[in-house]
Design a protein around this motif. Structure first.
Motif, PDB file in Angstrom:
ATOM      1  N   PRO A 199       0.817  -1.219   0.000  1.00 35.24           N
ATOM      2  CA  PRO A 199       0.000   0.000   0.000  1.00 35.24           C
ATOM      3  C   PRO A 199       0.851   1.270   0.000  1.00 35.24           C
ATOM      4  CG  PRO A 199      -0.885  -1.599   1.549  1.00 35.24           C
ATOM      5  CD  PRO A 199       0.436  -2.146   1.089  1.00 35.24           C
ATOM      6  N   THR A 200       0.469   2.224  -0.831  1.00 32.91           N
ATOM      7  CA  THR A 200       1.198   3.487  -0.979  1.00 32.91           C
ATOM      8  C   THR A 200       0.211   4.636  -1.047  1.00 32.91           C
ATOM      9  OG1 THR A 200       2.947   2.360  -2.228  1.00 32.91           O
ATOM     10  CG2 THR A 200       2.850   4.754  -2.404  1.00 32.91           C
ATOM     11  N   THR A 201       0.516   5.717  -0.353  1.00 26.79           N
ATOM     12  CA  THR A 201      -0.322   6.906  -0.449  1.00 26.79           C
ATOM     13  C   THR A 201       0.531   8.109  -0.807  1.00 26.79           C
ATOM     14  OG1 THR A 201      -2.086   8.155   0.653  1.00 26.79           O
ATOM     15  CG2 THR A 201      -0.177   7.600   1.988  1.00 26.79           C
ATOM     16  N   TYR A 202       0.008   8.960  -1.682  1.00 32.32           N
ATOM     17  CA  TYR A 202       0.688  10.180  -2.111  1.00 32.32           C
ATOM     18  C   TYR A 202       0.102  11.391  -1.407  1.00 32.32           C
ATOM     19  CZ  TYR A 202       3.398   8.444  -6.155  1.00 32.32           C
ATOM     20  OH  TYR A 202       4.312   7.827  -6.962  1.00 32.32           O
ATOM     21  N   LEU A 203       0.973  12.210  -0.842  1.00 30.10           N
ATOM     22  CA  LEU A 203       0.608  13.528  -0.342  1.00 30.10           C
ATOM     23  C   LEU A 203       1.354  14.545  -1.200  1.00 30.10           C
ATOM     24  CD1 LEU A 203       0.940  12.916   3.512  1.00 30.10           C
ATOM     25  CD2 LEU A 203      -1.062  12.559   2.051  1.00 30.10           C
ATOM     26  N   ARG A 204       0.627  15.490  -1.769  1.00 27.56           N
ATOM     27  CA  ARG A 204       1.225  16.430  -2.709  1.00 27.56           C
ATOM     28  C   ARG A 204       1.526  17.773  -2.037  1.00 27.56           C
ATOM     29  NH1 ARG A 204       3.001  13.181  -6.700  1.00 27.56           N
ATOM     30  NH2 ARG A 204       1.302  12.042  -7.730  1.00 27.56           N
ATOM     31  N   PRO A 205       2.812  18.110  -1.874  1.00 25.60           N
ATOM     32  CA  PRO A 205       3.152  19.435  -1.345  1.00 25.60           C
ATOM     33  C   PRO A 205       2.899  20.508  -2.390  1.00 25.60           C
ATOM     34  CG  PRO A 205       5.140  18.289  -2.036  1.00 25.60           C
ATOM     35  CD  PRO A 205       4.006  17.320  -2.216  1.00 25.60           C
ATOM     36  N   ARG A 206       2.571  21.691  -1.952  1.00 25.04           N
ATOM     37  CA  ARG A 206       2.355  22.814  -2.878  1.00 25.04           C
ATOM     38  C   ARG A 206       3.713  23.485  -3.111  1.00 25.04           C
ATOM     39  NH1 ARG A 206      -3.151  22.039  -4.306  1.00 25.04           N
ATOM     40  NH2 ARG A 206      -4.299  21.584  -2.411  1.00 25.04           N
ATOM     41  N   ASN A 207       4.455  22.992  -4.070  1.00 22.34           N
ATOM     42  CA  ASN A 207       5.802  23.523  -4.295  1.00 22.34           C
ATOM     43  C   ASN A 207       6.121  23.766  -5.770  1.00 22.34           C
ATOM     44  OD1 ASN A 207       6.047  20.888  -5.182  1.00 22.34           O
ATOM     45  ND2 ASN A 207       7.641  20.297  -3.731  1.00 22.34           N
ATOM     46  N   ILE A 208       5.105  23.775  -6.618  1.00 26.64           N
ATOM     47  CA  ILE A 208       5.295  24.003  -8.050  1.00 26.64           C
ATOM     48  C   ILE A 208       4.673  25.351  -8.436  1.00 26.64           C
ATOM     49  CG2 ILE A 208       4.734  23.188 -10.373  1.00 26.64           C
ATOM     50  CD1 ILE A 208       6.721  21.415  -8.914  1.00 26.64           C
ATOM     51  N   ASN A 209       5.462  26.199  -9.067  1.00 25.14           N
ATOM     52  CA  ASN A 209       4.980  27.497  -9.539  1.00 25.14           C
ATOM     53  C   ASN A 209       4.980  27.534 -11.059  1.00 25.14           C
ATOM     54  OD1 ASN A 209       4.560  28.846  -6.986  1.00 25.14           O
ATOM     55  ND2 ASN A 209       6.785  28.864  -6.770  1.00 25.14           N
ATOM     56  N   ILE A 210       3.963  28.143 -11.626  1.00 26.58           N
ATOM     57  CA  ILE A 210       3.778  28.172 -13.076  1.00 26.58           C
ATOM     58  C   ILE A 210       3.801  29.620 -13.571  1.00 26.58           C
ATOM     59  CG2 ILE A 210       2.289  27.533 -15.008  1.00 26.58           C
ATOM     60  CD1 ILE A 210       3.196  25.094 -13.469  1.00 26.58           C
ATOM     61  N   GLY A 211       4.744  29.916 -14.466  1.00 24.86           N
ATOM     62  CA  GLY A 211       4.760  31.197 -15.151  1.00 24.86           C
ATOM     63  C   GLY A 211       4.078  31.060 -16.505  1.00 24.86           C
ATOM     64  N   ILE A 212       3.219  32.018 -16.844  1.00 22.87           N
ATOM     65  CA  ILE A 212       2.422  31.916 -18.079  1.00 22.87           C
ATOM     66  C   ILE A 212       2.531  33.194 -18.899  1.00 22.87           C
ATOM     67  CG2 ILE A 212       0.109  31.633 -19.064  1.00 22.87           C
ATOM     68  CD1 ILE A 212      -0.719  30.136 -16.601  1.00 22.87           C
ATOM     69  N   GLY A 213       2.766  32.998 -20.197  1.00 26.31           N
ATOM     70  CA  GLY A 213       2.593  34.061 -21.174  1.00 26.31           C
ATOM     71  C   GLY A 213       1.648  33.536 -22.247  1.00 26.31           C
ATOM     72  N   CYS A 214       0.844  34.419 -22.823  1.00 19.72           N
ATOM     73  CA  CYS A 214      -0.104  33.943 -23.835  1.00 19.72           C
ATOM     74  C   CYS A 214      -0.564  35.074 -24.737  1.00 19.72           C
ATOM     75  CB  CYS A 214      -1.311  33.263 -23.190  1.00 19.72           C
ATOM     76  SG  CYS A 214      -2.395  34.393 -22.273  1.00 19.72           S
ATOM     77  N   ARG A 215      -1.074  34.699 -25.900  1.00 19.59           N
ATOM     78  CA  ARG A 215      -1.707  35.675 -26.771  1.00 19.59           C
ATOM     79  C   ARG A 215      -2.978  36.211 -26.119  1.00 19.59           C
ATOM     80  NH1 ARG A 215      -0.674  32.036 -31.414  1.00 19.59           N
ATOM     81  NH2 ARG A 215      -2.869  31.420 -31.221  1.00 19.59           N
ATOM     82  N   LYS A 216      -3.372  37.388 -26.513  1.00 21.08           N
ATOM     83  CA  LYS A 216      -4.572  38.002 -25.974  1.00 21.08           C
ATOM     84  C   LYS A 216      -5.808  37.165 -26.298  1.00 21.08           C
ATOM     85  CE  LYS A 216      -7.051  42.415 -25.821  1.00 21.08           C
ATOM     86  NZ  LYS A 216      -7.100  43.804 -26.322  1.00 21.08           N
ATOM     87  N   GLY A 217      -6.675  36.989 -25.304  1.00 20.00           N
ATOM     88  CA  GLY A 217      -7.932  36.285 -25.522  1.00 20.00           C
ATOM     89  C   GLY A 217      -7.822  34.776 -25.563  1.00 20.00           C
ATOM     90  N   MET A 218      -6.725  34.224 -25.074  1.00 20.96           N
ATOM     91  CA  MET A 218      -6.549  32.767 -25.089  1.00 20.96           C
ATOM     92  C   MET A 218      -7.563  32.098 -24.156  1.00 20.96           C
ATOM     93  SD  MET A 218      -4.840  30.366 -26.530  1.00 20.96           S
ATOM     94  CE  MET A 218      -3.469  31.288 -27.230  1.00 20.96           C
ATOM     95  N   GLU A 219      -8.202  31.040 -24.648  1.00 21.70           N
ATOM     96  CA  GLU A 219      -9.235  30.350 -23.868  1.00 21.70           C
ATOM     97  C   GLU A 219      -8.643  29.633 -22.659  1.00 21.70           C
ATOM     98  OE1 GLU A 219      -8.545  29.870 -27.049  1.00 21.70           O
ATOM     99  OE2 GLU A 219     -10.350  29.805 -28.300  1.00 21.70           O
ATOM    100  N   GLY A 220      -9.425  29.606 -21.585  1.00 26.83           N
ATOM    101  CA  GLY A 220      -8.973  28.949 -20.366  1.00 26.83           C
ATOM    102  C   GLY A 220      -8.679  27.483 -20.552  1.00 26.83           C
ATOM    103  N   VAL A 221      -9.521  26.795 -21.333  1.00 28.19           N
ATOM    104  CA  VAL A 221      -9.326  25.359 -21.507  1.00 28.19           C
ATOM    105  C   VAL A 221      -7.994  25.066 -22.164  1.00 28.19           C
ATOM    106  CG1 VAL A 221     -10.543  25.297 -23.748  1.00 28.19           C
ATOM    107  CG2 VAL A 221     -10.415  23.222 -22.331  1.00 28.19           C
TER     108      VAL A 221
END
Length: 341
Positions: free
Chosen positions: A210-232
């Protein structure tokens, strides 16, 4: 924590009023008292509304009344509110539902201390003075990937089995029969279950315990995009970028971008989707660090800085772990906050 106190007898009403007065001196609880005789149709008619509005309930009643009344509303331990039952003489304070994640155990102890009642805690880990996995995760802001796997490991801990513990964070669960694992290539033969605290998706096909995963909040995301890019599309780009380096999206701590993009609905939608804050950096903040990264004259001419995603990920904190990836008008950069800085 917003608490609904529900009483059904005259003695219970007096006790409920006493608890209501206590919330003035409490920094933990806000208590609203409802007496059955004062409500049109009784408390039963109130409960459907109250179950959605309150973080916890104190029934001043028998456990039977409490169980029958809450039964239609109980869904899952991860979302159910705390429920404590106090007899109308104030002798016992019983943690009935959501003892750990909901906070009923702590509420039961607090009430016991305030009215001189005996707290009754029946969760096995508490009675053995073992730190439960769900409370350990809650305390350290880890995401529990699979609550069923937590139940299996917790049962093993209650039965004093040897548990392996692998973590890319500093916190260690308080459990005596634990073996700290430096990596997952070799699992000590005495280990009967594993707790993994990591943003990494490991391939553990050869591990049949048996194994359980606990996910630490340690990932940061930088985003650049064209204007009006859809969320999906932004969401898909983030998930693809993380999948390519075997990281879990449940470990996303924050999403960052430049101030020019602060009103982009797609980025706002992505932050909501991943349940993380959206951090906006000024042009000046980006310009101070942009020389560290590849430059685009087109981006400079368009918004005033040479790049967006890499400086944003860098400024969010941690170490950049990949070069920026391009996804049809979207750029994604990823930084990771490491143990010991």
């Amino acid at each position: 924590m917003k608490i609904a106190c529900l009483s059904f007898t005259e003695s219970g009403k007096k006790l409920g009023d006493k608890l209501k007065r206590l919330d003035k001196e409490s920094k933990l609880y806000i208590i609203h008292h409802y007496s059955n005789g004062d409500i049109y149709g009784g408390i039963k008619n109130l409960l459907n509304y109250a179950w959605k509005e309150y973080d916890g309930f104190v029934f001043i009643s028998s456990t039977g009344i409490a169980i029958r009344m809450i039964n239609p509303y109980i869904k899952h331990k991860t979302i159910d509110p705390a429920v404590v039952v106090v007899d109308d003489y104030g002798r016992f304070s019983i943690s009935l539902l959501s003892g750990h994640l909901g906070g009923a155990n702590e509420l039961s102890k607090w009430i016991g201390e305030k009215i001189n009642a005996i707290p009754v805690i029946t969760t096995a880990s508490d009675n053995r003075r073992i730190e439960s996995i769900d409370l350990f995760a809650q305390k350290n802001n880890y995401y529990i990937e699979d609550i069923k796997s937590v139940t299996k490991i917790t049962a093993m801990m209650v039965n004093e089995r040897t548990i392996g513990f692998y973590s890319e964070d500093n916190a260690i669960i308080d459990y005596p029969n634990i073996i700290t694992l430096e990596d997952l290539d070799y699992i000590h033969p005495n280990v009967e279950g594993i707790i993994i605290v990591s943003s990494q998706n490991f391939k553990l096909e050869d591990i049949d315990i048996p194994t359980t995963y606990l996910r630490p909040r340690n990932i940061n995301i930088g985003i650049g995009c064209r204007k009006g890019m859809e969320g999906v599309r932004i969401i898909e780009a983030i998930e693809t970028a993380l999948m390519e380096i075997n990281l879990s999206s449940q470990s996303i701590k924050a999403i960052g971008t430049v101030e020019v993009k602060k009103d982009e609905d797609g980025i706002i939608e992505a932050a909501k989707h991943f349940h993380c804050p959206m951090k906006i950096f000024t042009i000046d903040e980006i310009q101070k660090v942009e020389d560290k990264f590849d430059k685009s004259q087109f981006v400079k001419d368009t918004i005033g800085v040479y790049s967006v995603s890499e400086p944003s990920a860098y400024l969010l904190g941690g170490r950049l772990i990949t070069n920026k990836s391009k996804h049809n008008g979207i750029t994604i950069s990823i930084s990771k906050e490491m143990k010991n800085g």
